[in-house]
Design a protein around this motif. Structure first.
Motif, PDB file in Angstrom:
ATOM      1  N   ILE A   7       9.878   0.683   0.083  1.00 44.09           N
ATOM      2  CA  ILE A   7       9.494  -0.622  -0.756  1.00 44.09           C
ATOM      3  C   ILE A   7       9.366  -2.040   0.315  1.00 44.09           C
ATOM      4  O   ILE A   7      10.266  -2.032   1.097  1.00 44.09           O
ATOM      5  CB  ILE A   7      10.337  -0.606  -1.754  1.00 44.09           C
ATOM      6  N   VAL A   8       8.192  -2.573   0.017  1.00 43.92           N
ATOM      7  CA  VAL A   8       8.095  -3.719   0.868  1.00 43.92           C
ATOM      8  C   VAL A   8       8.555  -4.952  -0.096  1.00 43.92           C
ATOM      9  O   VAL A   8       7.644  -5.051  -1.235  1.00 43.92           O
ATOM     10  CB  VAL A   8       6.591  -3.902   1.530  1.00 43.92           C
ATOM     11  N   VAL A   9       9.539  -5.698   0.063  1.00 43.41           N
ATOM     12  CA  VAL A   9      10.066  -6.616  -0.898  1.00 43.41           C
ATOM     13  C   VAL A   9       9.746  -8.144  -0.542  1.00 43.41           C
ATOM     14  O   VAL A   9       9.366  -8.306   0.777  1.00 43.41           O
ATOM     15  CB  VAL A   9      11.307  -6.308  -1.087  1.00 43.41           C
ATOM     16  N   PHE A 154       7.664  -6.563  -5.361  1.00 39.54           N
ATOM     17  CA  PHE A 154       7.657  -5.634  -4.086  1.00 39.54           C
ATOM     18  C   PHE A 154       6.268  -4.774  -4.166  1.00 39.54           C
ATOM     19  O   PHE A 154       5.621  -4.665  -5.286  1.00 39.54           O
ATOM     20  CB  PHE A 154       8.794  -4.596  -4.047  1.00 39.54           C
ATOM     21  N   TYR A 155       6.137  -4.174  -3.160  1.00 38.59           N
ATOM     22  CA  TYR A 155       4.704  -3.065  -3.054  1.00 38.59           C
ATOM     23  C   TYR A 155       5.157  -1.692  -2.631  1.00 38.59           C
ATOM     24  O   TYR A 155       6.255  -1.649  -1.661  1.00 38.59           O
ATOM     25  CB  TYR A 155       3.790  -3.791  -2.023  1.00 38.59           C
ATOM     26  N   LEU A 156       4.656  -0.733  -3.100  1.00 43.12           N
ATOM     27  CA  LEU A 156       5.121   0.585  -2.968  1.00 43.12           C
ATOM     28  C   LEU A 156       3.978   1.122  -1.910  1.00 43.12           C
ATOM     29  O   LEU A 156       2.723   1.376  -2.245  1.00 43.12           O
ATOM     30  CB  LEU A 156       4.969   1.400  -4.020  1.00 43.12           C
ATOM     31  N   ASP A 160      -1.028   1.804  -3.690  1.00 44.66           N
ATOM     32  CA  ASP A 160      -1.741   0.763  -4.061  1.00 44.66           C
ATOM     33  C   ASP A 160      -1.199   0.126  -5.398  1.00 44.66           C
ATOM     34  O   ASP A 160      -1.907  -0.207  -6.458  1.00 44.66           O
ATOM     35  CB  ASP A 160      -3.011   1.241  -4.436  1.00 44.66           C
ATOM     36  N   ARG A 161       0.184  -0.065  -5.433  1.00 42.92           N
ATOM     37  CA  ARG A 161       0.887  -0.575  -6.540  1.00 42.92           C
ATOM     38  C   ARG A 161       1.717  -1.767  -6.292  1.00 42.92           C
ATOM     39  O   ARG A 161       2.579  -1.638  -5.417  1.00 42.92           O
ATOM     40  CB  ARG A 161       1.468   0.396  -7.353  1.00 42.92           C
ATOM     41  N   VAL A 162       1.451  -2.934  -6.763  1.00 43.63           N
ATOM     42  CA  VAL A 162       2.393  -4.154  -6.665  1.00 43.63           C
ATOM     43  C   VAL A 162       3.103  -4.264  -8.027  1.00 43.63           C
ATOM     44  O   VAL A 162       2.616  -3.999  -9.187  1.00 43.63           O
ATOM     45  CB  VAL A 162       1.474  -5.511  -6.227  1.00 43.63           C
ATOM     46  N   ALA A 182      -0.974  -8.963   0.092  1.00 44.04           N
ATOM     47  CA  ALA A 182      -1.240  -9.008   1.448  1.00 44.04           C
ATOM     48  C   ALA A 182      -0.408  -7.674   1.879  1.00 44.04           C
ATOM     49  O   ALA A 182      -1.178  -7.162   2.971  1.00 44.04           O
ATOM     50  CB  ALA A 182      -0.464 -10.264   1.951  1.00 44.04           C
ATOM     51  N   HIS A 183       0.608  -7.381   1.387  1.00 38.78           N
ATOM     52  CA  HIS A 183       1.315  -6.174   1.698  1.00 38.78           C
ATOM     53  C   HIS A 183       0.451  -5.016   1.568  1.00 38.78           C
ATOM     54  O   HIS A 183       0.010  -4.019   2.340  1.00 38.78           O
ATOM     55  CB  HIS A 183       2.599  -5.964   1.310  1.00 38.78           C
ATOM     56  N   ALA A 184      -0.436  -5.106   0.346  1.00 37.42           N
ATOM     57  CA  ALA A 184      -1.455  -3.907  -0.228  1.00 37.42           C
ATOM     58  C   ALA A 184      -2.289  -3.875   1.069  1.00 37.42           C
ATOM     59  O   ALA A 184      -2.764  -2.589   1.306  1.00 37.42           O
ATOM     60  CB  ALA A 184      -1.809  -4.302  -1.568  1.00 37.42           C
ATOM     61  N   MET A 185      -2.838  -4.980   1.548  1.00 36.01           N
ATOM     62  CA  MET A 185      -4.111  -4.855   2.228  1.00 36.01           C
ATOM     63  C   MET A 185      -3.558  -4.404   3.751  1.00 36.01           C
ATOM     64  O   MET A 185      -4.308  -3.755   4.330  1.00 36.01           O
ATOM     65  CB  MET A 185      -4.653  -6.313   2.472  1.00 36.01           C
ATOM     66  N   GLN A 186      -2.566  -4.783   4.078  1.00 36.89           N
ATOM     67  CA  GLN A 186      -1.682  -4.240   5.296  1.00 36.89           C
ATOM     68  C   GLN A 186      -1.850  -2.736   5.166  1.00 36.89           C
ATOM     69  O   GLN A 186      -2.169  -1.846   6.226  1.00 36.89           O
ATOM     70  CB  GLN A 186      -0.401  -4.815   5.407  1.00 36.89           C
ATOM     71  N   ASP A 187      -1.271  -2.320   4.182  1.00 35.57           N
ATOM     72  CA  ASP A 187      -1.143  -0.618   4.018  1.00 35.57           C
ATOM     73  C   ASP A 187      -2.415  -0.119   4.088  1.00 35.57           C
ATOM     74  O   ASP A 187      -2.428   1.103   4.475  1.00 35.57           O
ATOM     75  CB  ASP A 187      -0.475  -0.523   2.523  1.00 35.57           C
ATOM     76  N   GLN A 188      -3.480  -0.580   3.359  1.00 34.53           N
ATOM     77  CA  GLN A 188      -4.614  -0.019   3.490  1.00 34.53           C
ATOM     78  C   GLN A 188      -5.384   0.176   4.847  1.00 34.53           C
ATOM     79  O   GLN A 188      -6.182   1.118   5.090  1.00 34.53           O
ATOM     80  CB  GLN A 188      -5.831  -0.826   2.525  1.00 34.53           C
TER      81      GLN A 188
END
Length: 485
Positions: A7-9, A154-156, A160-162, A182-188
């Motif tokens: 989890i990115v918090v 947090f982001y999973l 693709d879920r915030v 921004a975390h979701a974009m990093q992950d993608q």
């Protein structure tokens, strides 16, 4: 320490300085806003899910977000992340609010699965070694409590879920939404769940977070700087400025030492990413994901060329039943890093009235407008590596903490500060390089040895246990000198 798994918090840092305080939205007129600009013929940066980054939207969170309002809110927020980051989302992102009680239950379940009794005991000794939690404390429980109370969203990765923590009425803080998107974009684009971002030690985790959280905070700050100026931003009702617990007064109802150690990537990460951006734009930031920083020292000092930590080994010599906890961490050891060492000295002044360093300078950032707190001090600067090996013998506990420094002077400064810490804990000297704290949560024996740029601290219940946990390199000479004294 990443007990919440993949989890990115976003941790609430209770900052009261500069642009780091998100204004919670602003309903002012936008110099750039347009009511309904035409949609592009194809997907472009700055337009997402039917909304432009500078489009005005009619959203009122007072009674919670309707489905239509959430769609507009999320679409424009994604477009704004694209506009700031100059990158496209490749997939849509689901945004969901979660009540604080639901989130607390989630963290409690994950913590229960993560912390087996041996893992809990090992974790206790690491934080005890930093004088943040006492010998009888439950460090794992205190970390769980910290996350339950101080996480804003947090982001999973991979889903693709915030999630944004709210008051139960589906009301979402605009800056937190931007941060997690921004975390979701990093992950993608770089896959945050890949092995490149797996860390065996807390310092390596802080280093990686310095990049990932640093970029998300940097994007968030560039967003908040536009709110009420060039952009209309959705306000969140009943959000006032948070007080700062770092300058003195009553301690908060969570472990402030753990908080200071944990938020370092959020504090120094934005300045670290800003330095990358200034050197080569977003391309330089993206390139760093292929070779992320390896220590928190690299993030604390972005202006310096910081290489990988220096090699540091122990050579197993424990005897009379003392043994390691298996392969936890890095072959049984934890690396607390420059951040952990700074936190140890800072916390003595803030919580215990033992000012080993000038702890009040913590709230005076030293790296420009994107820096929140100051993690530099004479006895923590010059860090080259460290490893702390927890040991146990039945219910008895001890550890060996070996530190490496860039120069002999750095090593001497650390040793001197550590002795000042022990004196502040009412330790008495009982032999050459040997100290004993007679009572309290840290009642133990300590031996401090310096050899060149290396300082080794040995801890055990009694002075007699020290040579069992880690035999002294010159035991006979030390015993003779002790008798003479």
């Amino acid at each position: 320490m990443r007990f919440v798994g993949a989890i990115v918090v976003l941790l609430v840092c209770s900052a009261s300085v500069g642009v780091m305080v998100a204004p919670g939205g602003n309903n002012g007129s936008s110099n750039e806003a347009n009511a309904h600009p035409p949609d592009p013929s194809s997907d472009v940066i700055g337009w997402e899910n039917g909304y432009w980054y500078n489009e005005s939207i009619d959203v009122n969170q007072r009674d919670g977000l309707s489905d239509a309002e959430l769609k507009a809110y999320k679409g424009r927020a994604m477009a704004r992340v694209e506009f700031i980051r100059r990158e496209e989302f490749t997939r849509s992102v689901n945004v969901q609010s979660l009540s604080r009680s639901e989130y607390r239950d989630l963290v409690r379940r994950r913590s229960a699965n993560e912390y087996t009794p041996p893992q809990r005991a090992w974790e206790n000794q690491v934080w005890e070694g930093l004088f943040v939690t006492g010998e009888r404390a439950d460090a794992a429980r205190q970390q769980t409590k910290l996350y339950q109370r101080r996480v804003a969203g947090f982001y999973l990765p991979g889903e693709d879920r915030v999630y944004v923590i709210s008051d139960g009425k589906r009301r979402i803080d605009n800056a937190t939404l931007i941060h997690e998107l921004a975390h979701a974009m990093q992950d993608q684009h770089v896959d945050l769940s890949s092995s490149e971002f797996e860390s065996k030690t807390m310092d390596a985790q802080r280093a990686h977070d310095g990049l990932t959280e640093g970029e998300a905070m940097y994007v968030e700050q560039r967003y908040t700087n536009r709110c009420g100026k060039s952009w209309q931003c959705v306000p969140k009702p009943d959000v006032g400025p948070s007080g700062s617990p770092y300058s003195g007064g009553t301690l908060p109802n969570y472990n402030l030492g753990m908080q200071v150690a944990t938020i370092q990537p959020y504090s120094d990460g934005p300045a670290y990413v800003a330095s990358l951006f200034d050197s080569g734009g977003w391309d330089a930031v993206t390139k760093r994901y292929r070779n992320p920083p390896e220590s928190s020292a690299a993030v604390v000092h972005p202006e310096e060329r910081t290489g990988p930590p220096a090699p540091l080994r122990l050579g197993e010599q424990a005897r009379n039943g003392w043994k390691l906890y298996g392969k936890r961490g890095e072959n049984g050891s934890q690396t607390v890093g420059e951040t952990g060492i700074y936190t140890m000295f800072w916390y003595q002044g803030r919580a215990e009235g033992n000012p080993v360093i000038d702890w009040r300078t913590f709230t005076d950032p030293d790296k420009g407008k994107f820096d929140m707190f100051n993690y530099t001090s004479a006895p923590s600067d010059g860090w080259a590596n460290d490893r702390l090996w927890p040991y146990h013998r039945g219910k008895q506990r001890g550890y060996v903490w070996r530190t490496k420094w860039e120069t002999k002077r750095d090593a001497t400064e650390f040793r001197r500060a550590y002795r000042d810490l022990l004196r502040g804990r009412n330790a008495t000297r009982v032999g050459p390089n040997t100290w004993r704290i007679g009572a309290g949560p840290f009642a133990d024996a300590f031996r401090i040895d310096r050899h060149g740029r290396t300082v080794t601290i040995v801890n055990g219940p009694t002075v007699g246990d020290l040579n069992d946990v880690r035999p002294a390199t010159n035991t006979r000479k030390q015993t003779r000198l002790a008798r003479i004294r």
